[in-house]
Design an enzyme around this catalytic site. Sequence first.
Site, PDB file in Angstrom:
ATOM      1  N   MET A  47      75.798  21.940  21.288  1.00  0.00           N
ATOM      2  CA  MET A  47      76.801  20.966  21.333  1.00  0.00           C
ATOM      3  C   MET A  47      77.256  20.568  20.045  1.00  0.00           C
ATOM      4  SD  MET A  47      76.903  18.018  24.295  1.00  0.00           S
ATOM      5  CE  MET A  47      75.151  17.377  24.065  1.00  0.00           C
ATOM      6  N   CYS A  48      78.696  20.146  20.039  1.00  0.00           N
ATOM      7  CA  CYS A  48      79.144  19.628  18.668  1.00  0.00           C
ATOM      8  C   CYS A  48      80.326  18.948  19.075  1.00  0.00           C
ATOM      9  CB  CYS A  48      79.740  20.663  17.879  1.00  0.00           C
ATOM     10  SG  CYS A  48      78.555  21.551  16.788  1.00  0.00           S
TER      11      CYS A  48
END
Lengths: 236, 298
Positions: free
Chosen positions: B1-2
Amino acid sequence: MDGVNATDRRRVFDLSTARVRDLNQFLHHELPGSGVEQVEVQHPGGRHAIAVGINHPVNVEVKGHGGYYLAGMNKLASVTVHGNVGWGVAENMMSGTVRVKGFASESAGATGHGGTLIIEGDASLRCGISMKGIDIVVGGDIGNYSAFMAQAGHLLVCGDAGHALGDSLYEAVIYVRGRIKSLGADAQEEEMTDADRAKVAELLARAGFGYQPSEFKRVASAKKLYHWNADANQEY
Amino acid sequence: MCGIVGLLVKKPELREQLGALMVPMLVEMAARGPESAGMAVFTAALPEGQRKYSLHAPVWDYDWGGFEGEFIKRFGPEAQLGVQGNHAILTCDEPADAVKPWVRGHFPMLHILAAGRVMDIYKDTGHPASVAERYRFGSFSGTHLVGHTRMATESAVTPDRAHPFTAGEDFCLVHNGTISNPYMIRRKLEHRGIVFETDNDTEAACRYLEWRMREGDNLETALGKGFEELDGFYTFLIGTQNKLALVRDAFACKPAVVAETDDYVAIASEFRSLAHLPGVDQAKLFEPMPEEIYSWTV
Protein backbone atom coordinates in the site's frame (compact mmCIF):
# COMPACT_ATOMS: atom_id res chain seq x y z
CA MET A 1 -41.25 -1.87 23.16
CA ASP A 2 -43.52 -0.61 25.93
CA GLY A 3 -42.13 2.20 27.97
CA VAL A 4 -39.53 3.19 25.39
CA ASN A 5 -40.12 6.71 24.09
CA ALA A 6 -39.14 8.04 20.68
CA THR A 7 -35.83 9.53 21.86
CA ASP A 8 -34.75 6.21 23.32
CA ARG A 9 -35.51 4.48 20.06
CA ARG A 10 -32.96 6.63 18.24
CA ARG A 11 -29.21 6.97 18.75
CA VAL A 12 -26.85 9.38 17.03
CA PHE A 13 -23.11 8.82 16.53
CA ASP A 14 -21.15 11.81 15.31
CA LEU A 15 -17.92 10.38 13.90
CA SER A 16 -16.22 13.78 13.97
CA THR A 17 -15.98 13.14 17.72
CA ALA A 18 -16.91 9.47 18.31
CA ARG A 19 -14.78 6.58 17.08
CA VAL A 20 -16.01 4.01 14.55
CA ARG A 21 -15.28 1.45 17.27
CA ASP A 22 -17.77 3.19 19.63
CA LEU A 23 -20.46 2.91 16.94
CA ASN A 24 -19.72 -0.72 16.12
CA GLN A 25 -19.47 -1.82 19.75
CA PHE A 26 -22.89 -0.24 20.36
CA LEU A 27 -24.33 -2.05 17.33
CA HIS A 28 -22.83 -5.39 18.39
CA HIS A 29 -23.29 -5.41 22.14
CA GLU A 30 -25.68 -2.72 23.42
CA LEU A 31 -28.25 -2.60 20.61
CA PRO A 32 -30.00 -5.96 21.18
CA GLY A 33 -32.63 -5.46 23.89
CA SER A 34 -32.06 -1.70 24.07
CA GLY A 35 -35.22 -0.77 22.19
CA VAL A 36 -33.20 1.36 19.75
CA GLU A 37 -34.65 1.09 16.24
CA GLN A 38 -32.87 3.92 14.49
CA VAL A 39 -29.17 4.78 14.46
CA GLU A 40 -27.89 7.87 12.70
CA VAL A 41 -24.22 8.20 11.76
CA GLN A 42 -23.14 11.79 11.22
CA HIS A 43 -19.89 13.03 9.63
CA PRO A 44 -18.72 9.58 8.48
CA GLY A 45 -15.82 11.33 6.69
CA GLY A 46 -14.95 8.30 4.55
CA ARG A 47 -14.01 6.21 7.63
CA HIS A 48 -13.59 2.48 7.06
CA ALA A 49 -15.71 -0.34 8.53
CA ILE A 50 -18.72 1.79 9.49
CA ALA A 51 -21.64 -0.34 10.76
CA VAL A 52 -19.99 -3.69 10.03
CA GLY A 53 -21.10 -6.99 11.49
CA ILE A 54 -24.60 -5.99 12.64
CA ASN A 55 -26.65 -9.01 13.73
CA HIS A 56 -29.93 -7.34 14.76
CA PRO A 57 -32.86 -5.62 13.04
CA VAL A 58 -32.17 -1.87 13.08
CA ASN A 59 -32.25 1.05 10.64
CA VAL A 60 -28.89 2.74 10.21
CA GLU A 61 -28.70 6.03 8.33
CA VAL A 62 -25.21 7.16 7.32
CA LYS A 63 -25.29 10.89 6.52
CA GLY A 64 -22.32 11.31 4.20
CA HIS A 65 -19.62 9.30 2.43
CA GLY A 66 -18.33 6.00 3.82
CA GLY A 67 -14.98 4.28 3.39
CA TYR A 68 -14.12 0.61 2.89
CA TYR A 69 -16.31 -2.35 3.98
CA LEU A 70 -19.33 -0.28 5.02
CA ALA A 71 -22.07 -2.62 6.37
CA GLY A 72 -19.82 -5.61 5.72
CA MET A 73 -21.16 -8.96 7.01
CA ASN A 74 -24.55 -7.33 7.60
CA LYS A 75 -27.32 -9.52 9.02
CA LEU A 76 -30.94 -8.35 9.50
CA ALA A 77 -30.20 -4.61 9.53
CA SER A 78 -31.23 -2.00 7.00
CA VAL A 79 -28.39 0.42 6.26
CA THR A 80 -28.79 3.51 4.06
CA VAL A 81 -25.85 5.66 2.98
CA HIS A 82 -26.65 9.22 1.92
CA GLY A 83 -23.42 9.49 -0.05
CA ASN A 84 -20.77 7.34 -1.74
CA VAL A 85 -18.92 4.33 -0.37
CA GLY A 86 -15.41 2.92 -0.77
CA TRP A 87 -14.34 -0.65 -1.58
CA GLY A 88 -16.26 -3.70 -0.42
CA VAL A 89 -19.60 -2.22 0.63
CA ALA A 90 -21.83 -4.97 2.14
CA GLU A 91 -19.10 -7.54 1.51
CA ASN A 92 -20.18 -10.98 2.70
CA MET A 93 -23.65 -9.69 3.64
CA MET A 94 -25.94 -12.45 5.00
CA SER A 95 -29.35 -10.73 5.07
CA GLY A 96 -30.99 -7.31 5.39
CA THR A 97 -30.74 -4.37 3.01
CA VAL A 98 -27.97 -1.93 2.21
CA ARG A 99 -28.80 1.08 0.06
CA VAL A 100 -26.17 3.49 -1.29
CA LYS A 101 -27.58 6.76 -2.62
CA GLY A 102 -24.35 7.72 -4.40
CA PHE A 103 -21.72 5.56 -6.13
CA ALA A 104 -19.89 2.51 -4.83
CA SER A 105 -16.22 1.78 -5.35
CA GLU A 106 -14.78 -1.63 -6.20
CA SER A 107 -15.95 -5.09 -5.09
CA ALA A 108 -19.42 -3.98 -3.96
CA GLY A 109 -21.33 -6.90 -2.44
CA ALA A 110 -18.33 -9.24 -2.78
CA THR A 111 -19.03 -12.81 -1.60
CA GLY A 112 -22.50 -11.77 -0.29
CA HIS A 113 -24.64 -14.71 0.84
CA GLY A 114 -28.02 -13.00 1.07
CA GLY A 115 -29.96 -9.77 1.49
CA THR A 116 -30.25 -6.91 -0.99
CA LEU A 117 -27.61 -4.35 -1.94
CA ILE A 118 -28.99 -1.36 -3.84
CA ILE A 119 -26.58 1.15 -5.38
CA GLU A 120 -28.42 4.10 -6.88
CA GLY A 121 -25.38 5.44 -8.74
CA ASP A 122 -22.59 3.54 -10.51
CA ALA A 123 -20.66 0.61 -9.09
CA SER A 124 -16.97 0.32 -9.96
CA LEU A 125 -14.95 -2.74 -10.99
CA ARG A 126 -15.53 -6.27 -9.63
CA CYS A 127 -19.09 -5.60 -8.43
CA GLY A 128 -20.58 -8.82 -7.05
CA ILE A 129 -17.32 -10.78 -7.30
CA SER A 130 -17.89 -14.32 -5.99
CA MET A 131 -21.44 -13.48 -4.84
CA LYS A 132 -23.10 -16.42 -3.13
CA GLY A 133 -26.81 -15.57 -2.96
CA ILE A 134 -27.03 -11.80 -2.49
CA ASP A 135 -29.23 -9.71 -4.81
CA ILE A 136 -27.46 -6.60 -6.09
CA VAL A 137 -29.37 -3.86 -7.92
CA VAL A 138 -27.34 -1.06 -9.52
CA GLY A 139 -29.07 2.05 -10.83
CA GLY A 140 -26.12 3.12 -12.98
CA ASP A 141 -23.23 1.33 -14.69
CA ILE A 142 -20.93 -1.39 -13.37
CA GLY A 143 -17.18 -1.66 -14.02
CA ASN A 144 -15.02 -4.41 -15.54
CA TYR A 145 -14.79 -7.97 -14.19
CA SER A 146 -18.13 -7.77 -12.37
CA ALA A 147 -19.77 -10.97 -11.08
CA PHE A 148 -16.51 -12.90 -11.56
CA MET A 149 -17.09 -16.49 -10.32
CA ALA A 150 -20.53 -15.45 -9.05
CA GLN A 151 -22.12 -18.54 -7.51
CA ALA A 152 -25.71 -17.63 -6.60
CA GLY A 153 -28.05 -14.64 -6.43
CA HIS A 154 -28.89 -11.89 -8.91
CA LEU A 155 -27.06 -8.86 -10.24
CA LEU A 156 -29.37 -6.38 -11.95
CA VAL A 157 -27.77 -3.45 -13.78
CA CYS A 158 -29.89 -0.58 -15.06
CA GLY A 159 -27.00 1.02 -16.96
CA ASP A 160 -24.07 -0.48 -18.87
CA ALA A 161 -21.68 -3.28 -17.90
CA GLY A 162 -17.91 -3.22 -18.37
CA HIS A 163 -15.51 -5.81 -19.78
CA ALA A 164 -15.50 -9.54 -18.91
CA LEU A 165 -18.94 -9.55 -17.30
CA GLY A 166 -19.66 -12.80 -15.46
CA ASP A 167 -16.32 -14.46 -16.15
CA SER A 168 -16.34 -18.09 -14.90
CA LEU A 169 -19.91 -17.67 -13.72
CA TYR A 170 -21.66 -20.41 -11.72
CA GLU A 171 -25.38 -20.23 -10.92
CA ALA A 172 -25.80 -16.48 -10.34
CA VAL A 173 -27.92 -14.70 -12.96
CA ILE A 174 -27.17 -11.21 -14.33
CA TYR A 175 -29.70 -8.83 -15.89
CA VAL A 176 -28.41 -5.85 -17.85
CA ARG A 177 -30.50 -3.03 -19.30
CA GLY A 178 -27.73 -1.21 -21.18
CA ARG A 179 -24.72 -2.17 -23.24
CA ILE A 180 -22.28 -4.94 -22.27
CA LYS A 181 -18.68 -4.14 -23.26
CA SER A 182 -17.76 -7.82 -23.28
CA LEU A 183 -18.71 -11.11 -21.66
CA GLY A 184 -16.21 -13.12 -19.65
CA ALA A 185 -15.27 -16.76 -20.30
CA ASP A 186 -18.30 -19.08 -20.16
CA ALA A 187 -20.84 -16.24 -19.73
CA GLN A 188 -23.57 -16.07 -22.37
CA GLU A 189 -26.62 -14.01 -23.18
CA GLU A 190 -29.84 -16.05 -22.90
CA GLU A 191 -33.55 -15.64 -23.65
CA MET A 192 -35.60 -13.94 -20.93
CA THR A 193 -38.29 -16.28 -19.61
CA ASP A 194 -41.46 -15.34 -17.71
CA ALA A 195 -39.67 -16.31 -14.51
CA ASP A 196 -36.85 -13.88 -15.38
CA ARG A 197 -39.31 -11.05 -16.09
CA ALA A 198 -41.02 -11.69 -12.78
CA LYS A 199 -37.64 -11.69 -10.96
CA VAL A 200 -36.57 -8.45 -12.65
CA ALA A 201 -39.90 -6.80 -11.79
CA GLU A 202 -39.51 -7.90 -8.18
CA LEU A 203 -35.89 -6.62 -7.95
CA LEU A 204 -36.85 -3.28 -9.54
CA ALA A 205 -39.73 -2.91 -7.09
CA ARG A 206 -37.41 -3.67 -4.16
CA ALA A 207 -35.03 -0.94 -5.34
CA GLY A 208 -37.79 1.47 -6.36
CA PHE A 209 -36.46 1.87 -9.91
CA GLY A 210 -39.04 2.60 -12.63
CA TYR A 211 -37.77 0.47 -15.54
CA GLN A 212 -39.64 -2.26 -17.42
CA PRO A 213 -38.51 -5.93 -17.23
CA SER A 214 -38.74 -6.06 -21.03
CA GLU A 215 -35.77 -3.65 -21.24
CA PHE A 216 -33.36 -6.18 -19.66
CA LYS A 217 -31.33 -9.03 -21.10
CA ARG A 218 -30.23 -12.13 -19.20
CA VAL A 219 -26.63 -13.31 -18.81
CA ALA A 220 -25.91 -16.68 -17.26
CA SER A 221 -23.34 -19.45 -17.31
CA ALA A 222 -22.93 -21.60 -20.43
CA LYS A 223 -21.68 -24.26 -17.98
CA LYS A 224 -18.87 -25.34 -20.28
CA LEU A 225 -16.34 -24.87 -17.50
CA TYR A 226 -18.27 -27.08 -15.10
CA HIS A 227 -16.41 -30.19 -16.18
CA TRP A 228 -12.79 -30.67 -17.10
CA ASN A 229 -12.37 -30.88 -20.83
CA ALA A 230 -9.10 -32.52 -21.79
CA ASP A 231 -9.65 -31.54 -25.45
CA ALA A 232 -9.79 -27.83 -24.65
CA ASN A 233 -5.97 -27.78 -24.53
CA GLN A 234 -6.07 -24.99 -21.91
CA GLU A 235 -7.93 -22.66 -24.30
CA TYR A 236 -11.28 -21.29 -23.16
CA MET B 1 0.00 0.00 0.00
CA CYS B 2 0.88 3.65 -0.41
CA GLY B 3 -1.09 6.86 -0.31
CA ILE B 4 -1.16 9.52 -3.00
CA VAL B 5 -2.42 13.06 -2.65
CA GLY B 6 -2.62 15.95 -5.07
CA LEU B 7 -4.10 19.42 -4.98
CA LEU B 8 -4.42 22.13 -7.62
CA VAL B 9 -5.98 25.46 -6.69
CA LYS B 10 -7.89 27.27 -9.41
CA LYS B 11 -7.97 30.75 -7.87
CA PRO B 12 -4.80 32.82 -7.32
CA GLU B 13 -6.04 33.94 -3.89
CA LEU B 14 -5.96 30.31 -2.69
CA ARG B 15 -2.26 29.80 -3.51
CA GLU B 16 -1.17 30.96 -0.07
CA GLN B 17 -3.34 28.24 1.51
CA LEU B 18 -2.09 25.41 -0.68
CA GLY B 19 0.10 23.74 1.95
CA ALA B 20 -2.38 24.28 4.78
CA LEU B 21 -5.14 22.58 2.78
CA MET B 22 -2.82 19.70 1.89
CA VAL B 23 -1.31 18.71 5.23
CA PRO B 24 -4.47 17.03 6.63
CA MET B 25 -4.82 15.18 3.30
CA LEU B 26 -1.29 13.78 3.62
CA VAL B 27 -1.60 12.94 7.31
CA GLU B 28 -4.87 11.05 6.72
CA MET B 29 -3.06 8.89 4.16
CA ALA B 30 -0.38 7.98 6.73
CA ALA B 31 -2.35 4.78 7.41
CA ARG B 32 -1.57 3.69 3.85
CA GLY B 33 2.11 4.61 4.11
CA PRO B 34 3.61 5.33 7.53
CA GLU B 35 7.31 4.89 6.67
CA SER B 36 8.26 7.87 4.56
CA ALA B 37 6.63 10.79 2.83
CA GLY B 38 7.34 13.48 0.31
CA MET B 39 5.89 16.56 -1.32
CA ALA B 40 6.50 18.42 -4.55
CA VAL B 41 5.26 22.00 -4.59
CA PHE B 42 4.93 24.03 -7.77
CA THR B 43 5.66 27.67 -6.99
CA ALA B 44 5.83 30.89 -8.97
CA ALA B 45 8.29 30.34 -11.84
CA LEU B 46 11.83 31.73 -11.74
CA PRO B 47 12.90 33.98 -14.65
CA GLU B 48 13.89 32.12 -17.83
CA GLY B 49 17.64 32.02 -17.20
CA GLN B 50 17.44 30.88 -13.56
CA ARG B 51 17.19 27.40 -12.05
CA LYS B 52 16.54 25.99 -8.61
CA TYR B 53 17.76 22.68 -7.26
CA SER B 54 16.26 20.78 -4.32
CA LEU B 55 19.17 19.23 -2.40
CA HIS B 56 19.11 16.56 0.29
CA ALA B 57 21.96 15.97 2.77
CA PRO B 58 22.49 12.81 4.81
CA VAL B 59 22.53 14.68 8.16
CA TRP B 60 20.14 17.26 9.63
CA ASP B 61 22.86 19.75 10.66
CA TYR B 62 24.76 19.58 7.39
CA ASP B 63 27.38 22.29 6.73
CA TRP B 64 25.36 24.12 4.08
CA GLY B 65 27.50 27.24 4.60
CA GLY B 66 30.54 25.29 3.42
CA PHE B 67 28.63 24.07 0.38
CA GLU B 68 27.42 27.58 -0.47
CA GLY B 69 30.95 28.95 -0.17
CA GLU B 70 32.35 26.37 -2.58
CA PHE B 71 29.45 26.86 -4.99
CA ILE B 72 30.00 30.64 -5.07
CA LYS B 73 33.74 30.14 -5.58
CA ARG B 74 32.99 27.97 -8.62
CA PHE B 75 29.90 29.64 -10.12
CA GLY B 76 29.91 33.22 -8.80
CA PRO B 77 28.05 35.15 -6.10
CA GLU B 78 24.52 35.16 -7.57
CA ALA B 79 23.57 31.87 -5.90
CA GLN B 80 21.08 31.76 -3.01
CA LEU B 81 20.52 28.89 -0.61
CA GLY B 82 17.31 28.38 1.39
CA VAL B 83 17.99 25.80 4.10
CA GLN B 84 15.45 23.64 5.92
CA GLY B 85 17.44 21.17 8.01
CA ASN B 86 18.81 18.45 5.72
CA HIS B 87 17.12 20.01 2.68
CA ALA B 88 18.14 23.14 0.81
CA ILE B 89 16.85 24.92 -2.27
CA LEU B 90 19.71 26.31 -4.33
CA THR B 91 18.71 29.13 -6.72
CA CYS B 92 21.23 30.23 -9.35
CA ASP B 93 21.81 31.10 -13.01
CA GLU B 94 23.49 27.79 -13.82
CA PRO B 95 21.91 25.06 -15.97
CA ALA B 96 21.51 21.49 -14.73
CA ASP B 97 24.25 20.08 -16.95
CA ALA B 98 26.75 22.36 -15.15
CA VAL B 99 25.41 22.03 -11.60
CA LYS B 100 24.61 18.32 -11.41
CA PRO B 101 28.07 16.95 -12.37
CA TRP B 102 29.79 19.53 -10.15
CA VAL B 103 27.64 18.61 -7.11
CA ARG B 104 28.14 14.89 -7.74
CA GLY B 105 31.90 15.37 -8.11
CA HIS B 106 32.51 17.69 -5.16
CA PHE B 107 29.67 16.82 -2.76
CA PRO B 108 28.88 13.16 -3.45
CA MET B 109 26.92 12.89 -0.19
CA LEU B 110 24.34 15.38 -1.46
CA HIS B 111 21.40 14.11 -3.48
CA ILE B 112 19.77 16.38 -6.07
CA LEU B 113 16.03 15.76 -5.63
CA ALA B 114 14.77 18.11 -8.28
CA ALA B 115 15.76 20.70 -10.84
CA GLY B 116 13.76 23.32 -12.69
CA ARG B 117 12.20 26.76 -12.45
CA VAL B 118 8.97 25.87 -10.63
CA MET B 119 9.17 22.72 -8.50
CA ASP B 120 10.60 22.21 -4.98
CA ILE B 121 10.79 18.75 -3.41
CA TYR B 122 11.04 17.62 0.18
CA LYS B 123 11.05 13.93 1.08
CA ASP B 124 12.32 11.87 3.98
CA THR B 125 11.75 8.82 6.13
CA GLY B 126 9.45 8.98 9.16
CA HIS B 127 5.75 9.29 9.80
CA PRO B 128 4.10 11.60 7.26
CA ALA B 129 2.88 13.92 10.03
CA SER B 130 6.42 14.40 11.32
CA VAL B 131 7.84 14.80 7.79
CA ALA B 132 5.17 17.46 7.12
CA GLU B 133 6.13 19.28 10.30
CA ARG B 134 9.87 18.89 9.70
CA TYR B 135 9.70 20.74 6.37
CA ARG B 136 6.73 23.00 7.19
CA PHE B 137 4.51 21.61 4.42
CA GLY B 138 1.68 23.69 5.90
CA SER B 139 3.44 26.92 4.92
CA PHE B 140 3.83 25.97 1.24
CA SER B 141 2.25 28.25 -1.31
CA GLY B 142 1.92 27.70 -5.03
CA THR B 143 -0.42 26.46 -7.73
CA HIS B 144 -0.32 22.70 -7.15
CA LEU B 145 1.17 19.95 -5.04
CA VAL B 146 1.93 16.25 -5.41
CA GLY B 147 2.42 14.22 -2.24
CA HIS B 148 2.93 10.63 -1.18
CA THR B 149 2.98 8.38 1.87
CA ARG B 150 4.99 5.20 1.37
CA MET B 151 4.65 1.59 2.51
CA ALA B 152 7.64 0.04 0.78
CA THR B 153 7.45 -3.16 -1.25
CA GLU B 154 10.07 -2.94 -3.96
CA SER B 155 13.08 -1.24 -2.40
CA ALA B 156 14.44 -0.08 0.95
CA VAL B 157 12.98 2.69 3.10
CA THR B 158 15.42 5.56 2.55
CA PRO B 159 14.95 9.26 1.74
CA ASP B 160 16.01 8.85 -1.90
CA ARG B 161 13.53 6.00 -2.42
CA ALA B 162 10.66 8.03 -0.97
CA HIS B 163 8.32 9.60 -3.53
CA PRO B 164 7.92 11.89 -5.45
CA PHE B 165 10.48 10.74 -8.02
CA THR B 166 11.71 13.29 -10.52
CA ALA B 167 13.35 13.31 -13.93
CA GLY B 168 14.43 16.18 -16.17
CA GLU B 169 13.08 19.52 -15.01
CA ASP B 170 9.84 20.35 -13.17
CA PHE B 171 8.50 16.82 -13.57
CA CYS B 172 7.56 14.45 -10.78
CA LEU B 173 5.58 11.27 -10.23
CA VAL B 174 4.11 9.45 -7.23
CA HIS B 175 2.94 5.85 -7.38
CA ASN B 176 0.70 3.46 -5.51
CA GLY B 177 1.33 -0.07 -6.75
CA THR B 178 4.12 -2.17 -8.19
CA ILE B 179 5.72 -2.06 -11.64
CA SER B 180 6.48 -5.60 -12.85
CA ASN B 181 8.97 -4.72 -15.59
CA PRO B 182 11.12 -1.91 -14.16
CA TYR B 183 14.37 -3.58 -15.20
CA MET B 184 13.21 -3.93 -18.80
CA ILE B 185 12.32 -0.21 -18.85
CA ARG B 186 15.56 0.63 -17.14
CA ARG B 187 17.72 -1.32 -19.61
CA LYS B 188 15.95 0.40 -22.48
CA LEU B 189 16.55 3.88 -21.01
CA GLU B 190 20.12 3.29 -19.77
CA HIS B 191 20.99 2.27 -23.30
CA ARG B 192 20.02 5.83 -24.26
CA GLY B 193 22.28 7.37 -21.61
CA ILE B 194 19.61 7.97 -18.97
CA VAL B 195 21.07 7.60 -15.46
CA PHE B 196 19.13 5.93 -12.63
CA GLU B 197 19.76 6.90 -9.03
CA THR B 198 17.97 4.11 -7.13
CA ASP B 199 16.75 0.53 -7.59
CA ASN B 200 13.13 1.61 -7.13
CA ASP B 201 10.45 0.49 -9.63
CA THR B 202 8.71 3.88 -9.58
CA GLU B 203 11.85 5.61 -10.77
CA ALA B 204 11.64 3.56 -13.99
CA ALA B 205 8.09 4.77 -14.66
CA CYS B 206 9.05 8.37 -13.89
CA ARG B 207 12.11 8.34 -16.14
CA TYR B 208 10.22 6.54 -18.93
CA LEU B 209 7.44 9.15 -19.08
CA GLU B 210 9.82 12.10 -18.84
CA TRP B 211 11.97 10.55 -21.60
CA ARG B 212 8.90 10.25 -23.84
CA MET B 213 8.17 13.94 -23.29
CA ARG B 214 11.73 14.92 -24.14
CA GLU B 215 11.30 12.87 -27.32
CA GLY B 216 8.40 15.17 -28.24
CA ASP B 217 5.31 13.56 -26.77
CA ASN B 218 2.96 15.72 -24.77
CA LEU B 219 2.06 14.43 -21.31
CA GLU B 220 -1.13 12.72 -22.49
CA THR B 221 0.60 10.93 -25.40
CA ALA B 222 3.42 9.82 -23.10
CA LEU B 223 0.89 8.37 -20.65
CA GLY B 224 -0.86 6.57 -23.51
CA LYS B 225 2.47 4.93 -24.41
CA GLY B 226 2.99 4.16 -20.73
CA PHE B 227 -0.17 2.00 -20.80
CA GLU B 228 1.58 -0.15 -23.42
CA GLU B 229 5.07 -0.25 -21.91
CA LEU B 230 4.58 -0.19 -18.14
CA ASP B 231 3.43 -3.53 -16.82
CA GLY B 232 2.04 -3.89 -13.32
CA PHE B 233 -0.31 -2.22 -10.90
CA TYR B 234 -0.35 1.51 -10.60
CA THR B 235 -2.17 4.64 -9.78
CA PHE B 236 0.17 7.43 -10.91
CA LEU B 237 -0.16 11.09 -10.07
CA ILE B 238 2.14 13.28 -12.13
CA GLY B 239 3.05 16.92 -11.66
CA THR B 240 4.52 19.18 -14.35
CA GLN B 241 5.14 22.93 -14.26
CA ASN B 242 1.49 23.63 -15.13
CA LYS B 243 -0.39 20.30 -14.87
CA LEU B 244 -1.56 17.46 -12.67
CA ALA B 245 -2.29 14.14 -14.38
CA LEU B 246 -3.81 10.95 -12.95
CA VAL B 247 -3.95 7.43 -14.43
CA ARG B 248 -4.78 3.91 -13.23
CA ASP B 249 -3.71 0.64 -14.84
CA ALA B 250 -6.13 -1.60 -16.76
CA PHE B 251 -7.02 -3.67 -13.68
CA ALA B 252 -7.43 -0.61 -11.46
CA CYS B 253 -6.29 -2.52 -8.39
CA LYS B 254 -5.09 0.65 -6.69
CA PRO B 255 -7.64 3.23 -5.66
CA ALA B 256 -8.07 6.93 -6.36
CA VAL B 257 -10.81 9.47 -5.91
CA VAL B 258 -11.13 13.01 -7.25
CA ALA B 259 -13.04 15.96 -5.80
CA GLU B 260 -13.47 19.02 -8.00
CA THR B 261 -15.01 22.37 -7.08
CA ASP B 262 -14.78 25.89 -8.54
CA ASP B 263 -11.82 26.42 -6.17
CA TYR B 264 -9.73 23.26 -6.49
CA VAL B 265 -9.10 19.78 -7.84
CA ALA B 266 -8.13 17.40 -5.04
CA ILE B 267 -6.94 13.84 -5.60
CA ALA B 268 -6.31 11.13 -3.03
CA SER B 269 -6.18 7.37 -2.66
CA GLU B 270 -9.30 7.47 -0.51
CA PHE B 271 -12.12 9.89 0.22
CA ARG B 272 -11.24 10.15 3.93
CA SER B 273 -8.18 12.15 2.87
CA LEU B 274 -10.47 14.75 1.24
CA ALA B 275 -13.22 14.84 3.88
CA HIS B 276 -11.87 17.96 5.64
CA LEU B 277 -11.62 20.12 2.50
CA PRO B 278 -13.87 23.19 2.42
CA GLY B 279 -16.82 22.71 0.09
CA VAL B 280 -16.14 19.00 -0.44
CA ASP B 281 -19.82 18.23 0.30
CA GLN B 282 -20.73 20.09 -2.88
CA ALA B 283 -17.74 18.86 -4.90
CA LYS B 284 -18.06 16.76 -8.02
CA LEU B 285 -16.70 13.41 -6.80
CA PHE B 286 -15.60 10.57 -9.05
CA GLU B 287 -13.25 7.64 -9.34
CA PRO B 288 -10.90 7.58 -12.34
CA MET B 289 -11.58 4.75 -14.78
CA PRO B 290 -8.89 2.22 -15.71
CA GLU B 291 -6.59 3.31 -18.57
CA GLU B 292 -8.17 6.75 -18.85
CA ILE B 293 -6.02 9.88 -18.68
CA TYR B 294 -7.21 12.67 -16.41
CA SER B 295 -5.33 15.95 -16.43
CA TRP B 296 -5.86 19.43 -15.05
CA THR B 297 -4.03 22.57 -16.09
CA VAL B 298 -3.19 25.48 -13.77
